[in-house]
Design a protein around this motif. Structure first.
Motif, PDB file in Angstrom:
ATOM      1  N   ASP B  92      15.389  -2.657  -6.796  1.00 18.67           N
ATOM      2  CA  ASP B  92      14.227  -3.285  -7.429  1.00 18.67           C
ATOM      3  C   ASP B  92      13.469  -4.152  -6.441  1.00 18.67           C
ATOM      4  OD1 ASP B  92      15.308  -2.084  -9.530  1.00 18.67           O
ATOM      5  OD2 ASP B  92      15.866  -3.888 -10.656  1.00 18.67           O
ATOM      6  N   GLU B  93      14.239  -4.912  -5.637  1.00 16.94           N
ATOM      7  CA  GLU B  93      13.610  -5.789  -4.641  1.00 16.94           C
ATOM      8  C   GLU B  93      12.751  -4.977  -3.685  1.00 16.94           C
ATOM      9  OE1 GLU B  93      13.993  -9.044  -3.475  1.00 16.94           O
ATOM     10  OE2 GLU B  93      15.446  -9.926  -4.847  1.00 16.94           O
ATOM     11  N   LEU B  94      13.317  -3.854  -3.195  1.00 15.69           N
ATOM     12  CA  LEU B  94      12.588  -3.042  -2.224  1.00 15.69           C
ATOM     13  C   LEU B  94      11.372  -2.396  -2.870  1.00 15.69           C
ATOM     14  CD1 LEU B  94      15.483  -1.298  -0.280  1.00 15.69           C
ATOM     15  CD2 LEU B  94      13.995  -3.101   0.529  1.00 15.69           C
ATOM     16  N   LEU B  95      11.566  -1.849  -4.087  1.00  9.53           N
ATOM     17  CA  LEU B  95      10.460  -1.136  -4.740  1.00  9.53           C
ATOM     18  C   LEU B  95       9.313  -2.077  -5.068  1.00  9.53           C
ATOM     19  CD1 LEU B  95      12.234   1.409  -7.085  1.00  9.53           C
ATOM     20  CD2 LEU B  95      11.008   1.830  -4.968  1.00  9.53           C
ATOM     21  N   SER B  96       9.645  -3.346  -5.380  1.00 12.93           N
ATOM     22  CA  SER B  96       8.561  -4.262  -5.736  1.00 12.93           C
ATOM     23  C   SER B  96       7.714  -4.607  -4.517  1.00 12.93           C
ATOM     24  CB  SER B  96       9.134  -5.546  -6.343  1.00 12.93           C
ATOM     25  OG  SER B  96       9.830  -6.263  -5.355  1.00 12.93           O
ATOM     26  N   ARG B  97       8.260  -4.398  -3.319  1.00 15.03           N
ATOM     27  CA  ARG B  97       7.493  -4.770  -2.126  1.00 15.03           C
ATOM     28  C   ARG B  97       6.890  -3.572  -1.405  1.00 15.03           C
ATOM     29  NH1 ARG B  97      11.343  -8.506  -2.659  1.00 15.03           N
ATOM     30  NH2 ARG B  97      10.757 -10.664  -2.279  1.00 15.03           N
ATOM     31  N   VAL B  98       7.357  -2.363  -1.755  1.00 15.55           N
ATOM     32  CA  VAL B  98       6.971  -1.209  -0.941  1.00 15.55           C
ATOM     33  C   VAL B  98       5.484  -0.889  -1.098  1.00 15.55           C
ATOM     34  CG1 VAL B  98       7.456   0.661  -2.555  1.00 15.55           C
ATOM     35  CG2 VAL B  98       7.821   1.001  -0.133  1.00 15.55           C
ATOM     36  N   SER B  99       4.903  -1.202  -2.272  1.00 11.24           N
ATOM     37  CA  SER B  99       3.517  -0.785  -2.499  1.00 11.24           C
ATOM     38  C   SER B  99       2.568  -1.478  -1.525  1.00 11.24           C
ATOM     39  CB  SER B  99       3.115  -1.060  -3.941  1.00 11.24           C
ATOM     40  OG  SER B  99       3.209  -2.430  -4.193  1.00 11.24           O
ATOM     41  N   ASP B 100       2.812  -2.779  -1.257  1.00 17.00           N
ATOM     42  CA  ASP B 100       1.939  -3.508  -0.340  1.00 17.00           C
ATOM     43  C   ASP B 100       1.934  -2.887   1.047  1.00 17.00           C
ATOM     44  OD1 ASP B 100       0.783  -5.523  -1.841  1.00 17.00           O
ATOM     45  OD2 ASP B 100       2.627  -6.693  -1.836  1.00 17.00           O
ATOM     46  N   THR B 101       3.150  -2.517   1.508  1.00 19.58           N
ATOM     47  CA  THR B 101       3.264  -1.926   2.839  1.00 19.58           C
ATOM     48  C   THR B 101       2.693  -0.517   2.867  1.00 19.58           C
ATOM     49  OG1 THR B 101       5.242  -3.211   3.164  1.00 19.58           O
ATOM     50  CG2 THR B 101       4.894  -1.419   4.673  1.00 19.58           C
ATOM     51  N   LEU B 102       2.958   0.233   1.790  1.00 21.48           N
ATOM     52  CA  LEU B 102       2.501   1.618   1.740  1.00 21.48           C
ATOM     53  C   LEU B 102       0.982   1.689   1.806  1.00 21.48           C
ATOM     54  CD1 LEU B 102       4.145   4.186   1.592  1.00 21.48           C
ATOM     55  CD2 LEU B 102       3.618   4.321  -0.825  1.00 21.48           C
ATOM     56  N   ILE B 103       0.317   0.739   1.134  1.00 18.88           N
ATOM     57  CA  ILE B 103      -1.144   0.722   1.177  1.00 18.88           C
ATOM     58  C   ILE B 103      -1.625   0.549   2.610  1.00 18.88           C
ATOM     59  CG2 ILE B 103      -3.172  -0.628   0.524  1.00 18.88           C
ATOM     60  CD1 ILE B 103      -1.805  -1.173  -2.118  1.00 18.88           C
ATOM     61  N   LEU B 104      -0.998  -0.400   3.328  1.00 17.63           N
ATOM     62  CA  LEU B 104      -1.377  -0.621   4.732  1.00 17.63           C
ATOM     63  C   LEU B 104      -1.176   0.647   5.551  1.00 17.63           C
ATOM     64  CD1 LEU B 104      -0.115  -4.050   6.065  1.00 17.63           C
ATOM     65  CD2 LEU B 104      -2.394  -3.344   5.431  1.00 17.63           C
ATOM     66  N   VAL B 105       0.005   1.273   5.381  1.00 18.01           N
ATOM     67  CA  VAL B 105       0.316   2.466   6.165  1.00 18.01           C
ATOM     68  C   VAL B 105      -0.697   3.564   5.894  1.00 18.01           C
ATOM     69  CG1 VAL B 105       1.978   4.330   6.453  1.00 18.01           C
ATOM     70  CG2 VAL B 105       2.770   1.994   6.368  1.00 18.01           C
ATOM     71  N   ILE B 106      -0.948   3.835   4.602  1.00 18.28           N
ATOM     72  CA  ILE B 106      -1.828   4.949   4.250  1.00 18.28           C
ATOM     73  C   ILE B 106      -3.252   4.676   4.709  1.00 18.28           C
ATOM     74  CG2 ILE B 106      -2.867   6.165   2.303  1.00 18.28           C
ATOM     75  CD1 ILE B 106      -0.161   5.929   0.925  1.00 18.28           C
ATOM     76  N   LEU B 107      -3.723   3.430   4.481  1.00 14.99           N
ATOM     77  CA  LEU B 107      -5.094   3.104   4.875  1.00 14.99           C
ATOM     78  C   LEU B 107      -5.275   3.252   6.384  1.00 14.99           C
ATOM     79  CD1 LEU B 107      -6.330  -0.032   2.917  1.00 14.99           C
ATOM     80  CD2 LEU B 107      -7.372   2.210   3.052  1.00 14.99           C
ATOM     81  N   SER B 108      -4.329   2.667   7.153  1.00  9.72           N
ATOM     82  CA  SER B 108      -4.529   2.703   8.606  1.00  9.72           C
ATOM     83  C   SER B 108      -4.372   4.124   9.136  1.00  9.72           C
ATOM     84  CB  SER B 108      -3.592   1.739   9.314  1.00  9.72           C
ATOM     85  OG  SER B 108      -2.322   1.813   8.780  1.00  9.72           O
ATOM     86  N   LEU B 109      -3.446   4.883   8.539  1.00  7.67           N
ATOM     87  CA  LEU B 109      -3.270   6.268   8.975  1.00  7.67           C
ATOM     88  C   LEU B 109      -4.530   7.077   8.684  1.00  7.67           C
ATOM     89  CD1 LEU B 109      -0.950   7.873  10.235  1.00  7.67           C
ATOM     90  CD2 LEU B 109      -0.439   8.739   7.980  1.00  7.67           C
ATOM     91  N   ALA B 110      -5.059   6.936   7.466  1.00  8.46           N
ATOM     92  CA  ALA B 110      -6.239   7.719   7.076  1.00  8.46           C
ATOM     93  C   ALA B 110      -7.422   7.377   7.965  1.00  8.46           C
ATOM     94  CB  ALA B 110      -6.585   7.445   5.614  1.00  8.46           C
ATOM     95  N   ILE B 111      -7.652   6.076   8.168  1.00  9.57           N
ATOM     96  CA  ILE B 111      -8.798   5.666   8.982  1.00  9.57           C
ATOM     97  C   ILE B 111      -8.650   6.174  10.402  1.00  9.57           C
ATOM     98  CG2 ILE B 111      -9.883   3.645  10.046  1.00  9.57           C
ATOM     99  CD1 ILE B 111      -9.462   2.207   7.408  1.00  9.57           C
ATOM    100  N   SER B 112      -7.434   6.035  10.963  1.00  6.51           N
ATOM    101  CA  SER B 112      -7.317   6.457  12.369  1.00  6.51           C
ATOM    102  C   SER B 112      -7.391   7.966  12.503  1.00  6.51           C
ATOM    103  CB  SER B 112      -6.059   5.892  13.017  1.00  6.51           C
ATOM    104  OG  SER B 112      -5.002   5.880  12.138  1.00  6.51           O
ATOM    105  N   ILE B 113      -6.902   8.715  11.502  1.00 10.88           N
ATOM    106  CA  ILE B 113      -7.028  10.174  11.606  1.00 10.88           C
ATOM    107  C   ILE B 113      -8.499  10.583  11.592  1.00 10.88           C
ATOM    108  CG2 ILE B 113      -6.638  12.345  10.392  1.00 10.88           C
ATOM    109  CD1 ILE B 113      -3.980  11.208   9.472  1.00 10.88           C
TER     110      ILE B 113
END
Lengths: 259, 315
Positions: B92-113
Motif C-alpha cells: 500500500d505504501e509503495l502504490l500510494s507513492r508510485v503515481s507521482d513518480t510514474l507521471i514524471l517518468v511518462i511525461l519526461s519520456l514522452a517529451i524527450s521522445i
C-alpha cells in the motif's frame, strides 16, 4: 594539423587540469578541513577564488583536495568492476551449463537499473567510501560480463577457434590464449566510455548522502552541502558540479577518440 | 512466437528466483539485523530479551532453508509484510507513492521522445550544414551534464531569480515543469545522438537512394522510407533507457523534494526498512522485466525477421 591537435585536445585538457590540481595541493594557503566561522559563505574574491562554504572553508582548496576522491576513486572502482565482469564473462564461456547459470545471475542483476542497485547496496551497507565501492562493483560488473560473454560467443564460432581446438587447446588455455585477447579491445573502449558515467554515479550517490561522508571534500558531497544555501550562496553548489561536468565531458570525448 | 513468449516468461520467473535469493541473503549479510531495526523503531533496548521475541515473531529462529521457503511463499502472494517505520503494509505504501513518480517518468519520456525524433530527423535531413554540427555538439554537451547541475541551475534561474515556478514540492502543474525538464534534457540529448546514428544507417541503404531517385514527394520519402524503417531501432534504444530513467528520477525527486517513490526509497534504505527495500526491488524488477518483454513482443510484431534469427544463434 588542426585535426591532429583536436584529437589530443581532451588529453591535453585533462593533463592541464591534473597539473593544476597537483599545483593547488602543493601551494594552497588554506586547509580543506579547517572551519573558519568568520568567513562563512563569502562570495568569490581575490582571496577565495571560488568563495567559501557554510563552514568558512575555501571552496577551491576543497575542490583541489577532493579531486582524488572524485576522479581517482571512480577509476579504481571502474577497473575492479571491469575485472570482475571480464572474469565472470570468460567463465561463462567454459560450458553450456555454466553459461546458463551465469546468464541467469547476470539477468537478475540487470533486471534492476544499475543506479538503483547501487543505491540499495550503498544504503544498506551504510554510507561511506567502502560501501560505495561495493555498490558500484555490484551494479556495474554486469555490463562488462555481458559484453565479454557476447563477444566471446561470437569469437567461439570463428574458424580459428576450431583449428585451435583441433591442435589440442581446450578449456582455460583456449580462453586465456585465444578468446580473452580478442575480447580485450572492446573492454578497453568501454572503460574509457564508462569513466564519465561512473564519476556521475558516484557523485550522485554522494549527492544523495550515501557516498563519502563529511568532512571528506568529495565533490558530490560538496554539492549536497551547498544545496541548502543555493538561494544566498549559489557558488558553493555550482562550482563542484561545473567541475564534475567538465571532467565527465573530457572523459566522454576521450572515450570517443579511443573508439 | 508462442515459443518465444513461453521462453521469456520462464526466464522472468527464473530471474526473479535468483534475485529473491540474492536479496534474502543481502538482508542477512548487511550490518544491522532486522530484529535490531525493529527494536530501535519500537524504542526498545538492544541486548534484552525482546530480540528473541521478535525473532520468533518474524520466524527467524528456524533454519535458513525454512526461512527462505516461508518468505518466498509470502513474496509470491505479493505480501511483503509491514514497513518497520510506519507499520503499514509495504504494498500500500509503495502504490500510494508510485503515481507521482510514474507521471514524471511518462511525461519526461514522452517529451524527450517527441523532441529527439524531430531534432534528429531535422539534423539528418540537413546533413553537412552548420545546424547539424551544432545539434551534435549541443547534444553531447547536454548528455554529459549531471542532472543535479541542471536542477540547481533551473531552480536558481526559474524559481529564485525570476520566481516563475515553485522551488520544490508538488501540487499544481507548475510544479511539474522543472523536474520534467531536468529529467528530459539529458535523456533527449542522448536519444538525439543514438537516433542520428540509426537514421544515418538507414539513409545509407540503397532502397532509400532508389526511392529518392524515383522523385517521390518529400513527405512520402521521409515518412515511409526513412521513419518507418527506423522505428524498430528507436524502440530498442528507448527500451534500453527506460530502466536507467528510474534511477535519474530518484535523484531528481531529492532535488525538488518530490513526494514520490524515489525519496521514499532513499529514506527507507537509510533507515534499513528491509520490507520496503525488498518489496520495492522485487516489484521494480518484475515491472521492468514485463515492460521489456512487452517491448520485445512489439518489436517482433513490427519486424518478424527477428523471429527467424532466433534459430540461428547456437551455443
Amino acid at each position: 594539423m588542426v585535426r591532429r591537435i583536436a584529437c589530443f585536445f581532451p588529453i591535453i585538457c585533462l593533463g592541464f587540469l591534473v597539473f593544476t590540481i597537483i599545483m593547488g595541493i602543493l601551494f594552497t594557503p588554506y586547509d580543506p578541513y579547517e572551519v573558519n566561522t568568520q568567513e562563512e559563505l563569502t562570495p568569490p574574491s581575490s582571496e577565495h577564488w571560488f568563495g567559501t562554504d557554510h563552514l568558512g572553508r575555501d571552496v577551491l582548496t576543497r575542490i583541489v583536495f577532493g579531486a582524488s576522491y572524485t576522479l581517482l576513486f571512480p577509476a579504481i572502482v571502474l577497473l575492479l568492476s571491469s575485472l570482475l565482469g571480464v572474469v565472470i564473462g570468460l567463465i561463462s564461456t567454459i560450458g553450456r551449463k555454466v553459461d546458463l547459470l551465469t546468464t541467469a545471475i547476470m539477468d537478475s542483476f540487470s533486471s534492476i537499473p544499475s543506479f538503483l542497485v547501487a543505491i540499495i547496496f550503498a544504503g544498506l551497507l551504510g554510507p561511506g567510501m567502502v560501501s560505495t565501492l561495493f555498490a558500484i562493483l555490484v551494479s556495474w560488473w554486469v555490463h562488462y560480463a555481458r559484453i565479454v560473454r557476447n563477444t566471446s560467443m561470437i569469437i567461439r564460432n570463428q574458424p580459428f577457434i576450431l583449428s585451435a581446438q583441433l591442435s589440442g587447446t581446450f578449456g582455460v588455455k583456449l580462453i586465456r590464449k585465444h578468446i580473452f585477447p580478442n575480447a580485450l579491445p572492446i573492454v578497453r573502449e568501454l572503460i574509457f566510455l564508462d569513466m564519465g558515467t561512473i564519476i556521475l554515479m558516484i557523485s550522485s550517490l554522494s549527492f544523495l548522502g550515501l557516498g563519502a561522508q563529511p568532512p571528506i571534500p568529495d565533490w558530490g558531497g560538496m554539492i549536497l552541502d551547498g544545496k541548502s544555501y543555493i538561494q544566498i550562496a549559489p557558488w558553493v553548489a555550482l562550482i563542484p558540479s561545473v567541475f564534475i561536468t567538465i571532467f565527465v565531458m573530457l572523459f566522454y570525448f576521450m572515450g570517443r577518440r579511443v573508439q | 512466437m508462442w515459443r518465444f513468449t513461453l521462453k521469456r516468461l520462464l526466464n522472468i520467473i527464473l530471474t526473479l528466483f535468483f534475485l529473491s535469493i540474492f536479496i534474502f541473503f543481502l538482508v542477512r549479510v548487511t550490518p544491522g539485523t532486522p530484529e535490531m531495526v525493529i527494536l530501535l523503531n519500537r524504542g526498545g533496548e538492544i541486548g534484552g530479551e525482546e530480540v528473541v521475541d521478535i525473532k520468533t515473531e518474524l520466524g527467524h529462529d528456524t533454519s535458513l532453508y525454512n526461512q527462505y521457503v516461508n518468505w518466498s511463499k509470502r513474496m509470491i502472494r505479493f505480501d511483503f509484510g509491514v514497513s518497520y517505520q510506519s507499520n503499514l503494509p509495504v504494498l500500500d505504501e509503495l502504490l500510494s507513492r508510485v503515481s507521482d513518480t510514474l507521471i514524471l517518468v511518462i511525461l519526461s519520456l514522452a517529451i524527450s521522445i517527441i523532441l529527439s525524433v524531430i531534432i534528429s530527423f531535422y539534423a539528418c535531413i540537413y546533413k553537412g550544414t552548420m545546424r547539424e554540427k551544432w545539434i551534435g555538439n549541443i547534444s553531447i554537451f547536454l548528455s554529459s551534464l549531471p542532472n543535479y547541475l541542471i536542477g540547481l541551475l533551473l531552480v536558481l534561474f526559474f524559481s529564485i531569480h525570476w520566481k516563475v515556478t515553485p522551488v520544490y514540492g508538488d501540487g499544481t502543474w507548475l510544479h511539474y515543469i522543472l523536474p520534467v525538464i531536468t529529467a528530459s534534457l539529458p535523456l533527449c540529448a542522448s536519444f538525439v545522438q543514438l537516433f542520428r546514428q540509426i537514421i544515418t544507417e538507414v539513409i545509407k541503404n540503397l532502397y532509400f537512394e532508389a526511392a529518392r531517385a524515383m522523385g517521390l514527394k518529400k513527405r512520402v520519402l521521409y515518412t515511409k522510407f526513412l521513419f518507418l524503417p527506423c522505428i524498430h531501432s528507436f524502440l530498442t534504444v528507448i527500451a534500453s533507457h527506460f530502466g536507467s530513467l528510474w534511477g535519474t528520477i530518484i535523484v531528481i525527486e531529492t532535488i525538488y523534494a518530490w513526494p514520490g517513490l524515489g525519496s521514499y526509497i532513499i529514506h527507507a534504505v537509510t533507515a534499513r526498512d528491509y520490507p520496503v527495500v525488498i518489496g520495492f526491488t522485487l516489484i521494480m524488477a518484475l515491472f521492468l522485466m514485463l515492460i521489456y518483454f512487452l517491448i520485445d513482443l512489439l518489436l517482433r510484431y513490427i519486424d518478424p525477421r527477428q523471429t527467424q534469427k532466433d534459430g540461428q544463434i547456437k551455443w
